[in-house]
Design a protein around this motif. Structure first.
Motif, PDB file in Angstrom:
ATOM      1  N   ALA A 173       0.850  -1.188   0.000  1.00 22.98           N
ATOM      2  CA  ALA A 173       0.000   0.000   0.000  1.00 22.98           C
ATOM      3  C   ALA A 173       0.888   1.241   0.000  1.00 22.98           C
ATOM      4  N   ILE A 174       0.521   2.209  -0.838  1.00 21.34           N
ATOM      5  CA  ILE A 174       1.250   3.473  -0.927  1.00 21.34           C
ATOM      6  C   ILE A 174       0.261   4.611  -0.721  1.00 21.34           C
ATOM      7  N   ALA A 175       0.643   5.575   0.103  1.00 19.83           N
ATOM      8  CA  ALA A 175      -0.220   6.729   0.360  1.00 19.83           C
ATOM      9  C   ALA A 175       0.661   7.934   0.678  1.00 19.83           C
ATOM     10  N   PRO A 176       0.154   9.151   0.494  1.00  9.10           N
ATOM     11  CA  PRO A 176       0.937  10.323   0.885  1.00  9.10           C
ATOM     12  C   PRO A 176       1.293  10.272   2.368  1.00  9.10           C
ATOM     13  N   GLY A 177       2.545  10.580   2.693  1.00  8.33           N
ATOM     14  CA  GLY A 177       3.003  10.568   4.083  1.00  8.33           C
ATOM     15  C   GLY A 177       3.385  11.963   4.544  1.00  8.33           C
ATOM     16  N   LYS A 178       3.843  12.047   5.779  1.00  6.22           N
ATOM     17  CA  LYS A 178       4.228  13.357   6.299  1.00  6.22           C
ATOM     18  C   LYS A 178       5.565  13.794   5.713  1.00  6.22           C
ATOM     19  N   LYS A 179       5.769  15.105   5.657  1.00  6.30           N
ATOM     20  CA  LYS A 179       6.976  15.657   5.070  1.00  6.30           C
ATOM     21  C   LYS A 179       8.199  15.340   5.927  1.00  6.30           C
ATOM     22  N   SER A 180       9.357  15.379   5.289  1.00  6.59           N
ATOM     23  CA  SER A 180      10.604  15.169   6.008  1.00  6.59           C
ATOM     24  C   SER A 180      10.979  16.439   6.769  1.00  6.59           C
ATOM     25  N   GLU A 181      12.020  16.370   7.590  1.00  3.05           N
ATOM     26  CA  GLU A 181      12.463  17.550   8.343  1.00  3.05           C
ATOM     27  C   GLU A 181      12.934  18.652   7.401  1.00  3.05           C
ATOM     28  N   GLN A 182      13.349  18.273   6.198  1.00  3.95           N
ATOM     29  CA  GLN A 182      13.785  19.253   5.205  1.00  3.95           C
ATOM     30  C   GLN A 182      12.610  19.836   4.418  1.00  3.95           C
ATOM     31  N   GLY A 183      11.394  19.372   4.708  1.00  5.54           N
ATOM     32  CA  GLY A 183      10.218  19.892   4.026  1.00  5.54           C
ATOM     33  C   GLY A 183       9.880  19.200   2.727  1.00  5.54           C
ATOM     34  N   HIS A 184      10.518  18.062   2.443  1.00  4.76           N
ATOM     35  CA  HIS A 184      10.260  17.341   1.204  1.00  4.76           C
ATOM     36  C   HIS A 184       9.028  16.446   1.350  1.00  4.76           C
ATOM     37  N   GLU A 185       8.234  16.375   0.277  1.00  6.09           N
ATOM     38  CA  GLU A 185       7.074  15.485   0.259  1.00  6.09           C
ATOM     39  C   GLU A 185       7.539  14.027   0.293  1.00  6.09           C
ATOM     40  N   ARG A 186       6.826  13.205   1.083  1.00  9.30           N
ATOM     41  CA  ARG A 186       7.178  11.784   1.155  1.00  9.30           C
ATOM     42  C   ARG A 186       5.935  10.903   1.043  1.00  9.30           C
ATOM     43  N   SER A 187       6.161   9.666   0.721  1.00 11.64           N
ATOM     44  CA  SER A 187       5.089   8.677   0.659  1.00 11.64           C
ATOM     45  C   SER A 187       5.257   7.680   1.794  1.00 11.64           C
ATOM     46  N   ARG A 188       4.133   7.100   2.227  1.00  8.91           N
ATOM     47  CA  ARG A 188       4.184   6.026   3.207  1.00  8.91           C
ATOM     48  C   ARG A 188       4.001   4.702   2.467  1.00  8.91           C
ATOM     49  N   LEU A 189       4.929   3.802   2.664  1.00  9.87           N
ATOM     50  CA  LEU A 189       4.902   2.506   1.993  1.00  9.87           C
ATOM     51  C   LEU A 189       4.798   1.394   3.027  1.00  9.87           C
ATOM     52  N   THR A 190       3.776   0.560   2.911  1.00 16.08           N
ATOM     53  CA  THR A 190       3.673  -0.641   3.732  1.00 16.08           C
ATOM     54  C   THR A 190       3.740  -1.834   2.787  1.00 16.08           C
ATOM     55  N   LEU A 191       4.503  -2.828   3.192  1.00 16.74           N
ATOM     56  CA  LEU A 191       4.745  -3.967   2.309  1.00 16.74           C
ATOM     57  C   LEU A 191       4.850  -5.253   3.119  1.00 16.74           C
ATOM     58  N   GLU A 192       4.155  -6.294   2.650  1.00 16.36           N
ATOM     59  CA  GLU A 192       4.245  -7.618   3.244  1.00 16.36           C
ATOM     60  C   GLU A 192       4.489  -8.639   2.132  1.00 16.36           C
ATOM     61  N   VAL A 193       5.529  -9.428   2.295  1.00 15.49           N
ATOM     62  CA  VAL A 193       5.879 -10.459   1.313  1.00 15.49           C
ATOM     63  C   VAL A 193       5.927 -11.798   2.036  1.00 15.49           C
ATOM     64  N   GLU A 194       5.158 -12.772   1.541  1.00  8.45           N
ATOM     65  CA  GLU A 194       5.113 -14.093   2.161  1.00  8.45           C
ATOM     66  C   GLU A 194       5.496 -15.165   1.153  1.00  8.45           C
ATOM     67  N   ASN A 195       6.166 -16.205   1.647  1.00  2.00           N
ATOM     68  CA  ASN A 195       6.535 -17.378   0.844  1.00  2.00           C
ATOM     69  C   ASN A 195       7.447 -17.025  -0.332  1.00  2.00           C
ATOM     70  N   LEU A 196       8.360 -16.119  -0.115  1.00  2.00           N
ATOM     71  CA  LEU A 196       9.325 -15.770  -1.151  1.00  2.00           C
ATOM     72  C   LEU A 196      10.280 -16.931  -1.388  1.00  2.00           C
ATOM     73  N   ASP A 197      10.364 -17.399  -2.616  1.00  2.00           N
ATOM     74  CA  ASP A 197      11.251 -18.500  -2.988  1.00  2.00           C
ATOM     75  C   ASP A 197      12.670 -17.947  -3.130  1.00  2.00           C
ATOM     76  N   LEU A 198      13.559 -18.326  -2.215  1.00  2.00           N
ATOM     77  CA  LEU A 198      14.913 -17.772  -2.207  1.00  2.00           C
ATOM     78  C   LEU A 198      15.706 -18.168  -3.445  1.00  2.00           C
ATOM     79  N   ALA A 199      15.461 -19.356  -3.980  1.00  2.00           N
ATOM     80  CA  ALA A 199      16.167 -19.776  -5.190  1.00  2.00           C
ATOM     81  C   ALA A 199      15.784 -18.877  -6.365  1.00  2.00           C
ATOM     82  N   LYS A 200      14.485 -18.566  -6.482  1.00  2.00           N
ATOM     83  CA  LYS A 200      14.036 -17.672  -7.554  1.00  2.00           C
ATOM     84  C   LYS A 200      14.559 -16.258  -7.333  1.00  2.00           C
ATOM     85  N   ALA A 201      14.580 -15.819  -6.080  1.00  2.00           N
ATOM     86  CA  ALA A 201      15.095 -14.487  -5.771  1.00  2.00           C
ATOM     87  C   ALA A 201      16.573 -14.383  -6.109  1.00  2.00           C
TER      88      ALA A 201
END
Length: 214
Positions: free
Chosen positions: A141-169
């Protein structure tokens, strides 16, 4: 009597029937619309919006209305500066309210405006569910997040990965070491996609029956 008033009066008297007919017609047209033929358009729009950095190709597109508007695609391939990434199925659910508020910026970005493309990245609001990405199930999920201390616009990223095949990776990342097993990964972070600020967030990584040959 004025003909226009007669027509408007008839419509007002039968507004339920008229509304049902119009809504049914729209849904029927959407249902029959050949979304699968829009694959080339999707490729073009994504490429322009990302400054020709990302190319997406799909085999089939479908539109969903319940529980909220979304688009799904099967047999997806994504080309970037990294090796080719493929998925069996992906569903994208946009944040309708945020998208409408920033529609002008997104339209400029899709036409190739570099400044609008930069701004659009921090205005994106959507969720992505995917299956078969290097053997894994992915929820992002990606959504607008709060600005950084320098005032730059940032996004909030949440990510969940399950059953990742290490050989394929390992094969996809072209690593010299050999790996087997599965992994789980999750993160909740704030970042801007031009990386003008250091990303902030939490990371969790778990391995299952992992084997590594260095």
């Amino acid at each position: 009597m004025n003909p226009l008033r007669l027509i408007l009066g008839a419509l007002a008297a039968h507004w339920r029937f008229v509304g049902l007919t119009l809504s049914s017609s729209i849904l029927f047209l959407v249902w029959l619309f050949p979304f699968s033929d829009l694959s080339d358009l999707v490729t073009t729009v994504v490429a322009r919006a990302t400054g020709n950095q990302i190319f997406v190709q799909t085999e089939k597109l479908d539109l969903h209305f319940v529980p909220q508007p979304a688009i799904s695609a099967s047999q997806i391939s994504i080309e970037t500066s990294m090796p080719l990434l493929e998925a069996k199925w992906v569903k994208v659910t946009p944040g309708i309210f945020t998208t409408l508020l920033n529609l002008g910026t997104f339209m400029k970005a899709s036409s190739g405006d570099p400044e609008a493309s930069r701004q659009a990245m921090s205005k994106v609001s959507l969720s992505i569910d995917a299956e078969g990405v290097l053997g894994a199930d992915v929820d992002m999920a990606i959504a607008p997040g709060k600005k950084s201390e320098q005032g730059h616009e940032r996004s909030r990223l949440t990510l969940e990965v399950e059953n990742l095949d290490l050989a394929k990776a390992q094969s996809w990342a072209e690593l010299s070491l050999k790996m087997k097993g599965e992994a789980e990964f999750s993160t909740d972070m704030l970042l801007n996609f031009d990386f003008s600020d250091q990303p902030e967030g939490d990371f969790n990584l778990k391995f299952h029956e992992c084997w590594v040959n260095i």
